[in-house]
Enzyme design. Structure first.
Site, PDB file in Angstrom:
ATOM      1  NE  ARG A 212      -3.604  -2.361   2.381  1.00 45.51           N
ATOM      2  CZ  ARG A 212      -3.737  -3.228   3.384  1.00 45.51           C
ATOM      3  NH1 ARG A 212      -3.140  -2.996   4.538  1.00 45.51           N
ATOM      4  NH2 ARG A 212      -4.464  -4.301   3.229  1.00 45.51           N
ATOM      5  CG  PHE A 228     -11.056  -6.385  -6.556  1.00 42.02           C
ATOM      6  CD1 PHE A 228     -12.138  -7.255  -6.677  1.00 42.02           C
ATOM      7  CD2 PHE A 228     -10.378  -6.026  -7.720  1.00 42.02           C
ATOM      8  CE1 PHE A 228     -12.514  -7.765  -7.916  1.00 42.02           C
ATOM      9  CE2 PHE A 228     -10.757  -6.520  -8.960  1.00 42.02           C
ATOM     10  CZ  PHE A 228     -11.826  -7.396  -9.059  1.00 42.02           C
ATOM     11  CG  ASP A 250     -14.895  -4.892  -1.793  1.00 40.67           C
ATOM     12  OD1 ASP A 250     -13.663  -5.112  -1.793  1.00 40.67           O
ATOM     13  OD2 ASP A 250     -15.749  -5.752  -1.480  1.00 40.67           O
ATOM     14  CG  ASP A 298      -5.472  -6.583  -3.537  1.00 39.70           C
ATOM     15  OD1 ASP A 298      -4.992  -7.671  -3.888  1.00 39.70           O
ATOM     16  OD2 ASP A 298      -5.558  -6.216  -2.347  1.00 39.70           O
ATOM     17  CB  CYS A 338      -3.714 -13.099  -3.412  1.00 37.04           C
ATOM     18  SG  CYS A 338      -5.489 -13.276  -3.580  1.00 37.04           S
TER      19      CYS A 338
HETATM   20  N1  SAH Z   1      -7.285  -4.356  -1.425  1.00 40.08           N
HETATM   21  C1  SAH Z   1      -7.751  -4.852  -0.152  1.00 40.08           C
HETATM   22  C2  SAH Z   1      -7.911  -6.353  -0.115  1.00 40.08           C
HETATM   23  C3  SAH Z   1      -8.781  -6.920  -1.221  1.00 40.08           C
HETATM   24  S1  SAH Z   1      -9.367  -8.521  -0.921  1.00 40.08           S
HETATM   25  C4  SAH Z   1      -6.834  -4.354   0.954  1.00 40.08           C
HETATM   26  O1  SAH Z   1      -5.808  -3.749   0.669  1.00 40.08           O
HETATM   27  O2  SAH Z   1      -7.143  -4.585   2.117  1.00 40.08           O
HETATM   28  C5  SAH Z   1     -10.486  -8.746  -2.224  1.00 40.08           C
HETATM   29  C6  SAH Z   1     -11.779  -7.945  -2.111  1.00 40.08           C
HETATM   30  O3  SAH Z   1     -12.522  -8.128  -3.306  1.00 40.08           O
HETATM   31  C7  SAH Z   1     -12.714  -8.327  -0.993  1.00 40.08           C
HETATM   32  O4  SAH Z   1     -12.977  -7.199  -0.205  1.00 40.08           O
HETATM   33  C8  SAH Z   1     -14.019  -8.776  -1.681  1.00 40.08           C
HETATM   34  O5  SAH Z   1     -15.182  -8.321  -0.999  1.00 40.08           O
HETATM   35  C9  SAH Z   1     -13.916  -8.079  -3.010  1.00 40.08           C
HETATM   36  N2  SAH Z   1     -14.583  -8.673  -4.155  1.00 40.08           N
HETATM   37  C10 SAH Z   1     -14.657  -9.971  -4.527  1.00 40.08           C
HETATM   38  N3  SAH Z   1     -15.240 -10.090  -5.741  1.00 40.08           N
HETATM   39  C11 SAH Z   1     -15.528  -8.834  -6.156  1.00 40.08           C
HETATM   40  C12 SAH Z   1     -16.108  -8.286  -7.335  1.00 40.08           C
HETATM   41  N4  SAH Z   1     -16.496  -9.071  -8.353  1.00 40.08           N
HETATM   42  N5  SAH Z   1     -16.239  -6.957  -7.435  1.00 40.08           N
HETATM   43  C13 SAH Z   1     -15.843  -6.147  -6.419  1.00 40.08           C
HETATM   44  N6  SAH Z   1     -15.275  -6.606  -5.289  1.00 40.08           N
HETATM   45  C14 SAH Z   1     -15.118  -7.930  -5.149  1.00 40.08           C
END
Ligand code: SAH
Length: 394
Positions: A212, A228, A250, A298, A338
């Site tokens: 980050r 995400f 998200d 992400d 990931c």
């Molecule tokens: N970037 C975040 C971690 C992301 S984890 C950080 O730094 O903390 C992945 C995320 O994607 C989760 O919050 C999940 O709710 C979301 N997610 C999963 N599928 C999705 C989609 N199709 N569209 C939007 N968000 C999604």
């Protein structure tokens, strides 16, 4: 203690200290072995090789803990390994009272099946093998003794428990139940709230803490789209480092609510939360001819098994392609995967394919991996799962 004999030709990975023995490598078992019991492992010629815990039914039948015949798989060993893991995190600088970090990262810390995440005075624990599940009480007692936490809460990943024929594991293991929001200090002086009981994973994505800060370094004065975003890890770092605007997307409404609280905790304002499916949102923005200076991707794990890798690469290509189309010339794409089953090499090929289709020249500026509290043991490269590319999209 029972003894496992390996099939001919299967000694080498064990001698090279790889900690997994698959069911197909096993010729036979001498003696009785129950779920999670300690077992000795011998080569096809009968030579003693290593000692580990047994998982009945799982593809990975034995997790190895020691290659020293004199070292018992007992409480003393577990205590030594925990002490070593904790000392590594102190050495890395995760020291403050409210620090959040991964204290124990399973095989990488010589403790297969055990993950311990610290959130200030509370610990979130995952017991992911029959061996660790059988030692839950010992592990809790040792952690309580070594760290004096206020509470230890189990949040074992249910899918991994199922692969081990274990029931879901969740609840207080020791001490007080964690409150709904724990305020933690994370690298770079950022504060994040974590919900150990209802949040994703064990409450936070600690593996992205350092990334980050790396990504935020490109965000000053820029219009940023954080896809995400979960509870706003990248968005808040970007806003704190001077982003002109941040849109955070998200599908999870509770995560976006926590993003608001996290913004307040860091004294940043103006992040626009958008509850949406990123696959659709990116298409909508393309349709609207929107442009961004920085886009962060992400996504969650797309590949959970080998037969999902191809589908996963299609998913990665899709979002990376559209993100490139949405970037102004010279914009920055910070893109992550990931999925441990998607190698860094394959991931880069997918981003390459997206660049070709988007007709953009793309330069890799930085390569990123999981934060240093998720170390990778050289004998266990599988411990590396997070990869990221910071790209300049010309
Ligand atoms: N970037 C975040 C971690 C992301 S984890 C950080 O730094 O903390 C992945 C995320 O994607 C989760 O919050 C999940 O709710 C979301 N997610 C999963 N599928 C999705 C989609 N199709 N569209 C939007 N968000 C999604």
């Amino acid at each position: 203690m029972a003894t496992i004999t390996l099939n001919p030709g299967k000694d080498r990975p064990v001698q090279q200290r790889h900690p997994w023995i698959f069911s197909g490598a096993i010729k036979g078992v001498q003696g009785y072995v129950g779920r999670g019991d300690a077992v000795d492992v011998c080569g096809a010629d009968g030579e003693w090789l290593a000692r580990g815990t047994w998982s009945s039914g799982s593809q990975i039948r034995v997790r190895l803990f020691t290659w020293d015949a004199d070292e018992a798989l007992d409480e003393t060993l577990l205590r030594r390994r925990l002490e070593r893991a904790i000392a590594t995190r102190a050495w890395l600088g995760y020291a403050g009272e409210s620090a959040a970090c991964r204290l124990v990262y399973a095989e990488s810390d010589g403790l297969p099946g055990l993950i311990v995440d610290r959130y200030g005075p509370y610990l979130a624990v995952q017991l992911l093998t029959q061996g660790m599940a059988a030692r839950a009480e010992t592990i809790s007692r040792l952690l309580a003794d070594l760290l004096q936490p206020r509470g230890i809460y189990e949040r074992s990943d249910p899918d991994m428990r199922e692969k081990e024929s274990l029931p879901p594991g969740e609840g207080v293991l020791w001490g007080e139940p964690p409150p709904e929001q724990i305020r933690t200090e994370q690298p770079g002086g950022l504060a994040f709230l974590a919900d150990l009981r209802a949040g994703q994973k064990t409450g936070a994505y600690l593996d992205q803490a350092h990334n980050r800060l790396r990504v935020a370094a490109y965000c000053a004065g820029q219009n940023v789209l954080d896809c995400f975003c979960y509870t706003g890890g990248f968005s808040i770092a970007a806003a704190r480092d001077g982003a002109a605007s941040v849109i955070a997307a998200d599908t999870s409404a509770p995560a976006l609510a926590m993003l608001g609280a996290n913004a307040d905790a860091n004294g940043v304002a103006g992040i626009e939360p958008v509850e949406a499916d990123v696959f659709k949102l990116l298409r909508q923005y393309r349709h609207e001819n929107r442009q961004f200076d920085v886009i962060i991707l992400d996504p969650p794990k797309f590949a959970h098994a080998n037969n999902q890798i191809e589908r996963a690469t299609r998913g990665y290509k899709d979002i990376n392609l559209i993100a490139m189309q949405l970037l102004r010339p010279g914009g920055v794409l910070a893109t992550f995967s990931c999925s441990g089953l998607v190698s860094a090499d394959l991931f880069q090929k997918v981003v390459f394919g997206a660049a070709l289709d988007a007709h953009r020249d793309v330069q890799v500026i930085e390569r990123l991996t999981q934060s240093p509290d998720h170390p990778v043991l050289l004998t266990f490269p599988e411990g590396e799962y997070l990869k990221g590319l910071i790209c300049r999209v010309l």
